[in-house]
Design an enzyme around this catalytic site. Structure first.
Site, PDB file in Angstrom:
ATOM      1  N   GLU A  26     -16.754   2.155  -1.472  1.00  0.00           N
ATOM      2  CA  GLU A  26     -16.618   0.755  -1.887  1.00  0.00           C
ATOM      3  C   GLU A  26     -16.388  -0.125  -0.661  1.00  0.00           C
ATOM      4  O   GLU A  26     -15.895   0.336   0.387  1.00  0.00           O
ATOM      5  CB  GLU A  26     -15.416   0.652  -2.845  1.00  0.00           C
ATOM      6  CG  GLU A  26     -15.163  -0.750  -3.355  1.00  0.00           C
ATOM      7  CD  GLU A  26     -14.183  -0.790  -4.545  1.00  0.00           C
ATOM      8  OE1 GLU A  26     -13.554   0.236  -4.847  1.00  0.00           O
ATOM      9  OE2 GLU A  26     -14.071  -1.866  -5.161  1.00  0.00           O
ATOM     10  N   GLU A 174     -15.234  -0.717 -14.721  1.00  0.00           N
ATOM     11  CA  GLU A 174     -13.904  -1.010 -15.282  1.00  0.00           C
ATOM     12  C   GLU A 174     -13.911  -2.376 -15.973  1.00  0.00           C
ATOM     13  O   GLU A 174     -13.080  -3.248 -15.674  1.00  0.00           O
ATOM     14  CB  GLU A 174     -12.822  -0.920 -14.198  1.00  0.00           C
ATOM     15  CG  GLU A 174     -12.690   0.485 -13.659  1.00  0.00           C
ATOM     16  CD  GLU A 174     -11.405   0.780 -12.893  1.00  0.00           C
ATOM     17  OE1 GLU A 174     -10.641  -0.144 -12.593  1.00  0.00           O
ATOM     18  OE2 GLU A 174     -11.166   1.974 -12.610  1.00  0.00           O
ATOM     19  N   TYR A 240      -7.142   8.632 -12.149  1.00  0.00           N
ATOM     20  CA  TYR A 240      -6.527   8.931 -10.856  1.00  0.00           C
ATOM     21  C   TYR A 240      -5.261   9.752 -11.065  1.00  0.00           C
ATOM     22  O   TYR A 240      -4.510   9.526 -12.022  1.00  0.00           O
ATOM     23  CB  TYR A 240      -6.172   7.630 -10.122  1.00  0.00           C
ATOM     24  CG  TYR A 240      -7.387   6.941  -9.538  1.00  0.00           C
ATOM     25  CD1 TYR A 240      -7.887   7.333  -8.301  1.00  0.00           C
ATOM     26  CD2 TYR A 240      -8.053   5.935 -10.224  1.00  0.00           C
ATOM     27  CE1 TYR A 240      -9.002   6.720  -7.744  1.00  0.00           C
ATOM     28  CE2 TYR A 240      -9.176   5.312  -9.683  1.00  0.00           C
ATOM     29  CZ  TYR A 240      -9.641   5.713  -8.436  1.00  0.00           C
ATOM     30  OH  TYR A 240     -10.757   5.117  -7.899  1.00  0.00           O
ATOM     31  N   GLU A 296     -14.858   7.876 -10.879  1.00  0.00           N
ATOM     32  CA  GLU A 296     -13.714   7.663  -9.982  1.00  0.00           C
ATOM     33  C   GLU A 296     -12.630   8.663 -10.351  1.00  0.00           C
ATOM     34  O   GLU A 296     -12.171   8.687 -11.507  1.00  0.00           O
ATOM     35  CB  GLU A 296     -13.167   6.227 -10.092  1.00  0.00           C
ATOM     36  CG  GLU A 296     -14.108   5.207  -9.497  1.00  0.00           C
ATOM     37  CD  GLU A 296     -13.532   3.797  -9.428  1.00  0.00           C
ATOM     38  OE1 GLU A 296     -12.295   3.664  -9.297  1.00  0.00           O
ATOM     39  OE2 GLU A 296     -14.327   2.846  -9.519  1.00  0.00           O
TER      40      GLU A 296
HETATM   41  O1  AHR Z   1     -11.058   3.114  -6.079  1.00  0.00           O
HETATM   42  C1  AHR Z   1     -10.252   1.997  -6.040  1.00  0.00           C
HETATM   43  C2  AHR Z   1     -10.358   1.164  -7.295  1.00  0.00           C
HETATM   44  O2  AHR Z   1      -9.867   1.860  -8.391  1.00  0.00           O
HETATM   45  C3  AHR Z   1     -11.736   0.749  -7.741  1.00  0.00           C
HETATM   46  O3  AHR Z   1     -12.200  -0.372  -7.078  1.00  0.00           O
HETATM   47  C4  AHR Z   1     -11.550   0.460  -9.185  1.00  0.00           C
HETATM   48  O4  AHR Z   1     -12.717   0.698  -9.931  1.00  0.00           O
HETATM   49  C5  AHR Z   1     -10.403   1.372  -9.583  1.00  0.00           C
HETATM   50  O5  AHR Z   1      -9.422   0.701 -10.284  1.00  0.00           O
END
Ligand code: AHR
Length: 497
Positions: A26, A174, A240, A296
């Site tokens: 990114e 998102e 995450y 992600e």
């Molecule tokens: O990877 C960092 C961020 O995490 C990304 O920009 C977003 O899609 C997610 O919340």
């Protein structure tokens, strides 16, 4: 208790699509700028502005697909700002990530140049949140169309005659959050509308991906599948690993065993997410045409002291390596539904493969896991049953070992083993049913402690090594072997038949 792994070598489950080993880059912090792009005038050796050391390191991972330009950045990115002579490109503010300005020197042409240097497929995420349908449609035309058209002609004006291959296209990112704060019901209609105009030129993009759920938002998956499954090839999922939540992330290098245990537990939560999102998808898509695209994933710690909080720069330890191995095992074991996954993010951001400091570069423990496990790309996942010990602390328990098995296109068996217990070595008895081995080799990644990591001065502190002297025996139609598994380690065994 002994630990036993039984692998049914004639019980294939699903192809492990190479894209499961995908990456994400990114416009965030030092991922694109400094990480990949240094500019043609830089003293750092580069090819048309893209740094050579990072490309060389990543080529060794056989990166199958690269997602770009975001992330949250994607829903504010206007691609026409990033084409044409660089000195004339607009300077913009990256409102999501540190409020820094960027000069748009890395745009569409530079991205495809990077993909060609890496030998990887392109996955572009388009702007739904603040972009128009026309803007998205024109981007796809600009990239892919080979004939005469306004956008193809504009591309030619900027020096590229033939279109590029764009197999994967994401319609927003998102959109429940930074991509527009939408409800699933609203976004599903927008998805249908925007994706209609993502036209296929030369059959590209072959694979349209709808923006999917955050973690356990099963309602989002339900609505998107109900309203949009017929219009998509893939539906994404973001998760995450943050064991103590967003507000107590802790740092990458300073953590105790309780935090480590909770991290592994949080990583293994991916198993439940894949099962439950997958079960909803099964209702609307029983033939499993639509892929679950985990575009992600990875650890998200506090930034390293003294670095910009918006740049998400974190170090990477043996703990991260185990998180990576566990995820890749889970993706193998759910390969019937998971068709792509993109760890966040490739260089200098979150759970990165490589870190840079000026002209210096290092490979992280996570890099080594991707390198050790890369031969699973394109293999077939196998039915494997593990019976074994638990790893216990504070009255809580986890499986001590975590595994997946696959059969490669060359007929080899790969056994992927993550061992979470940081105190005890374990013996693993392995039985390969209906497989006669001719040779066995293995590689191991471990460190002096869970906190072991590579620093620019000690870049070789955590690197894989070969396990020598592995013995195996033929018992009836099967092969048996025994493996000594050190504490907190990742092992990949290759058995040739
Ligand atoms: O990877 C960092 C961020 O995490 C990304 O920009 C977003 O899609 C997610 O919340």
């Amino acid at each position: 208790m002994s630990n036993q792994l039984h692998v049914l070598t004639r019980a294939p489950k699903a192809r492990i699509e190479p894209e499961i080993y995908g990456h994400f880059a990114e416009h965030l912090g030092r991922c694109i700028y400094e990480g990949f792009w240094v500019g043609e005038d830089s003293d750092i050796p580069n090819t048309r502005g893209i740094r050579n050391d990072v490309v060389e390191a990543l080529k060794n991972l056989n990166i199958p697909v690269l997602r770009w330009p975001g992330g949250c950045f994607a829903d504010e990115y206007h691609w026409k700002d990033g084409i044409g002579p660089r000195e004339g490109r607009k300077t913009i503010v990256n409102t999501h990530w540190g409020g820094v300005t960027e000069n748009n020197h890395f745009g569409t042409h530079e991205f495809f140049d990077l993909c060609e240097l890496l030998g990887t497929k392109a996955y572009i995420c388009g702007n739904v949140g603040s972009g128009t349908v026309q803007e998205m449609a024109e981007w796809v035309e600009y990239i892919t169309f080979d004939g005469v058209s306004p956008m193809a002609n504009l591309r030619r004006e900027h020096g590229r005659d033939k279109g590029w291959d764009l197999p994967f296209f994401g319609v927003g990112n998102e959109n429940w959050g930074c991509g527009g704060n939408m409800r699933a019901e609203y976004y599903s209609d927008l998805y249908r509308r925007y994706s209609t105009y993502v036209r296929k030129f030369r059959d590209l993009p072959a694979y349209k991906i709808a923006g999917g759920a955050n973690v356990s938002d099963y309602h989002w998956t339900e609505v998107l599948m109900r309203e949009g499954a017929n219009h998509m090839n893939g539906l994404s999922l973001h998760y995450y690993t943050m064991p103590d939540g967003w507000h107590n992330r802790g740092t990458a290098r300073e953590f105790d065993e309780t935090s480590y245990f909770d991290t592994i537990k949080a990583a293994l939560h991916m198993d439940e997410l894949l099962s439950r999102h997958g079960a909803i998808m099964d209702v609307y898509d029983p033939k499993r045409r639509v892929g679950l695209i985990v575009d992600e994933w990875g650890t998200w710690w506090d930034v390293e002291t003294g670095t910009n909080p918006g740049f998400l720069y974190q170090q990477n330890t043996i703990r991260d390596a185990l998180v990576a191995a566990a995820h890749l095992n889970l993706f193998h074991n759910h390969a019937h539904r998971v068709k792509m996954a993109n760890i966040a993010q490739t260089v200098n951001v979150l759970q990165a493969m490589v870190l840079t400091d000026g002209a210096k570069m290092l490979l992280t423990p996570t890099y080594h896991v991707f390198e050790m496990m890369k031969e699973n790309q394109g293999a077939t996942s196998l039915t494997a049953t593990l019976e074994g010990d638990t790893y216990n602390i504070n009255g809580k328990e986890l499986p001590a070992l975590h595994t997946s098995a696959s059969l490669t296109e060359n007929g080899e068996i790969l056994l992927n083993i993550a061992h979470f217990d940081p105190h005890n070595a374990r013996t693993l008895d392995i039985e390969l049913h209906a497989f006669e081995a001719k040779s066995v080799s293995a590689r191991l990644l471990s460190g002096e402690s869970l906190q072991a990591y590579n620093e620019f001065e000690t870049a070789e502190a955590v690197t894989p090594r070969t396990i020598d002297g592995l013995k195996f025996e033929k018992v009836g139609d099967n092969t048996k072997l025994t493996l000594e598994v050190p504490p907190a380690s990742v092992i990949v065994v290759k058995v040739e038949g």
